[in-house]
Scaffold this active site. Sequence first.
Site, PDB file in Angstrom:
ATOM      1  CG  HIS A 194     -40.933  32.254 -24.892  1.00  0.00           C
ATOM      2  ND1 HIS A 194     -40.819  33.587 -25.160  1.00  0.00           N
ATOM      3  CD2 HIS A 194     -39.879  31.930 -24.119  1.00  0.00           C
ATOM      4  CE1 HIS A 194     -39.731  34.063 -24.571  1.00  0.00           C
ATOM      5  NE2 HIS A 194     -39.142  33.076 -23.939  1.00  0.00           N
ATOM      6  NE  ARG A 301     -29.980  26.184 -20.305  1.00  0.00           N
ATOM      7  CZ  ARG A 301     -30.562  24.972 -20.359  1.00  0.00           C
ATOM      8  NH1 ARG A 301     -31.665  24.730 -19.689  1.00  0.00           N
ATOM      9  NH2 ARG A 301     -30.030  24.014 -21.095  1.00  0.00           N
ATOM     10  NE  ARG A 337     -25.361  28.270 -18.563  1.00  0.00           N
ATOM     11  CZ  ARG A 337     -26.007  27.774 -19.608  1.00  0.00           C
ATOM     12  NH1 ARG A 337     -25.653  26.605 -20.090  1.00  0.00           N
ATOM     13  NH2 ARG A 337     -27.014  28.422 -20.152  1.00  0.00           N
ATOM     14  NE  ARG A 472     -28.393  24.310 -28.420  1.00  0.00           N
ATOM     15  CZ  ARG A 472     -28.095  24.530 -27.145  1.00  0.00           C
ATOM     16  NH1 ARG A 472     -26.841  24.623 -26.751  1.00  0.00           N
ATOM     17  NH2 ARG A 472     -29.032  24.641 -26.242  1.00  0.00           N
ATOM     18  CB  CYS A 509     -26.825  19.706 -17.160  1.00  0.00           C
ATOM     19  SG  CYS A 509     -25.481  20.688 -17.818  1.00  0.00           S
TER      20      CYS A 509
HETATM   21  C1  PEP Z   1     -25.802  22.293 -23.126  1.00  0.00           C
HETATM   22  O1  PEP Z   1     -25.177  22.901 -24.013  1.00  0.00           O
HETATM   23  O2  PEP Z   1     -25.985  21.050 -23.134  1.00  0.00           O
HETATM   24  C2  PEP Z   1     -26.371  23.028 -21.978  1.00  0.00           C
HETATM   25  C3  PEP Z   1     -26.885  22.409 -20.949  1.00  0.00           C
HETATM   26  O3  PEP Z   1     -26.392  24.383 -22.045  1.00  0.00           O
HETATM   27  P1  PEP Z   1     -27.379  25.250 -22.988  1.00  0.00           P
HETATM   28  O4  PEP Z   1     -28.434  24.329 -23.523  1.00  0.00           O
HETATM   29  O5  PEP Z   1     -27.911  26.332 -22.109  1.00  0.00           O
HETATM   30  O6  PEP Z   1     -26.427  25.744 -24.030  1.00  0.00           O
HETATM   31 MG    MG Z   2     -24.471  24.940 -23.666  1.00  0.00          MG
END
Ligand code: PEP
Ligand code: MG
Length: 578
Positions: A194, A301, A337, A472, A509
């Site tokens: 955050h 989101r 989404r 990630r 995105c």
């Molecule tokens: C992504 O995975 O690139 C995405 C936009 O969704 P999130 O970051 O919410 O997983």
């Molecule tokens: Mg994603």
Amino acid sequence: MTLLLNGSGVSRGIAIGQVRVLHEIQPQVRRKKIIASKRDAEVRRFRKALKLAEAELERAKSQLPRSGSGTISAILDSHVGMLHDAALVEPIENLISEHLFSSEWALAQQRDQLLAMFESIDDTYIKQRATDIEETIARLLKHLGSRRRRTTSTGKAVDKFILVSKNLAPSDLIYQEQRGLIGAITTEGSPLSHTTIIAKDLEIPLIIRVQYGMQLLEEADRLIIDGGTGMVLANADPLAQKSFKGMQRTARQRRREIVRRKVRTNKSLDQSKIEIFANIASVEEYNQARKLGAEGVGLYRTESLFLNREELPTEEEHLRTYRRLVTKVKGAPLVLRTMDVWSSRRLPGIEQVVPRSAQPALGLRAIRLCLRHPEFFRPQLNAILRAAHYGPVAMLLPMVSGVQEVREMLQMIDMAKADLKRQRRVFDQNIRVGVMIEVPSAAVSASLIAPLVDFMAIGSNDLTQYTLAMDRDDANIQPLLDPLNPAILQLIHETVKAANHSGIPVSLCGEMAGEPAYTRLLLGLGLRQLSMHPTSIPDVKHAVTQTDIAAVTRLSRAMRRAANPRKTQQLLDKINSL
Ligand code: PEP
Ligand code: MG
């Protein structure tokens, strides 16, 4: 002494100012028991602290500036939510009334237990919420009389300062910003915290995980930090200071100029129209997005609707939020989404039914969860269909892994429409339905999926994670988690090609879309729609106006075949220097 340190830049911009060191002193809590006759009074004392903490948070919320404070407000709301969370409050009350612990001691016990639990969770996103728990408990302790002392080293008043600390809580960032903070560097921290999100919102350069040399920094030092590259320079010679001041001035001027020119400029040099949308997670964030030149919402989101609550949101609650959004965007495109949630995020109702997966990112999440347990999804699905009656709402399905899932989801959507018809509800029979391409199998099947849907959105964050088999959220792997890996670029290119062949729009995105150094590359790969964090919009729009698409296409093709990362970087530099 001149010092050069390095960390990971997570909020862009250059800041030049004097060091201020933030020392954290956790409240000292003594083990203390109460006598049995005082137990009710002690529970009342604890509840009073809960009320005071809530009032304090509401006050902080009411003092936020109106625009651009959506995320901060949502975070403060989540802290209020915690004060009402039975999972936090009940064990504390239990320790007081059953075991006769003082409120302070019970709080400290509960804090240590929760933090230990958080430590053992694999999901980094959840782990980072531990800071929120620590902060909430410190707030309650403060209202019980024990203060967590967060002191900045004394010394003369410094107007503009750069905070140096181990970690930084979201509220500290907001508090210090109102007192002259212009940048911050920390030894801990995460790109998904955050604190990072708020730093981006407030446009404060932030560098995290500065590994070596932090202890050498002192209050008298003058720092230059670059939140883009992660560079920290202490006591630079006058020539270097002058040159960074010049860079800072130029960047600010450029930004002002770009923001001023924003709306008129969404065409590349060769006059191709590029659409730039915003990724947001709260209704309020749209104000800022609009101001910075977003042409609509490319990714809303919806997960924030599910967090920090006792019950799953009802259909009417979903609908209220989406209708507010529809009103706010005033006819601009709005992509909602559907829930990208999974069992290990403490979701009310869901975790009792779905066992926690050992690897939640690979488990029963998002669309898979919705297909297996339609009862969790139907309220949201119905609400999106109903909201689409009031404006151009599109529905985006995350984590699709292949054609079969798309077919099943489309069937489920048809069933929901039939139900709504029977209930005589107004809804959009022709709502546009799109899928996220973020799982490698979906990217490989893009040409089979495209004919079934109205649009596609490439989620480069997850596409990178799953293609490279690299978590990630794992800090250790960060330098290797490279979205420019030729395999990723090839999958993006194939997806764009499949969408073009079927005549449907495709956007990107993930975080890549908000990186101006990648804009030319992405246009060269064929993308014409990008959706990003609102603060990135002006810089990316500027990059668009400087791009000749035909000229960058050949080099982008070469990047899909680059033999090694050095070659990739050379080609990217070449694209950006055209
Ligand atoms: C992504 O995975 O690139 C995405 C936009 O969704 P999130 O970051 O919410 O997983
Ligand atoms: Mg994603």
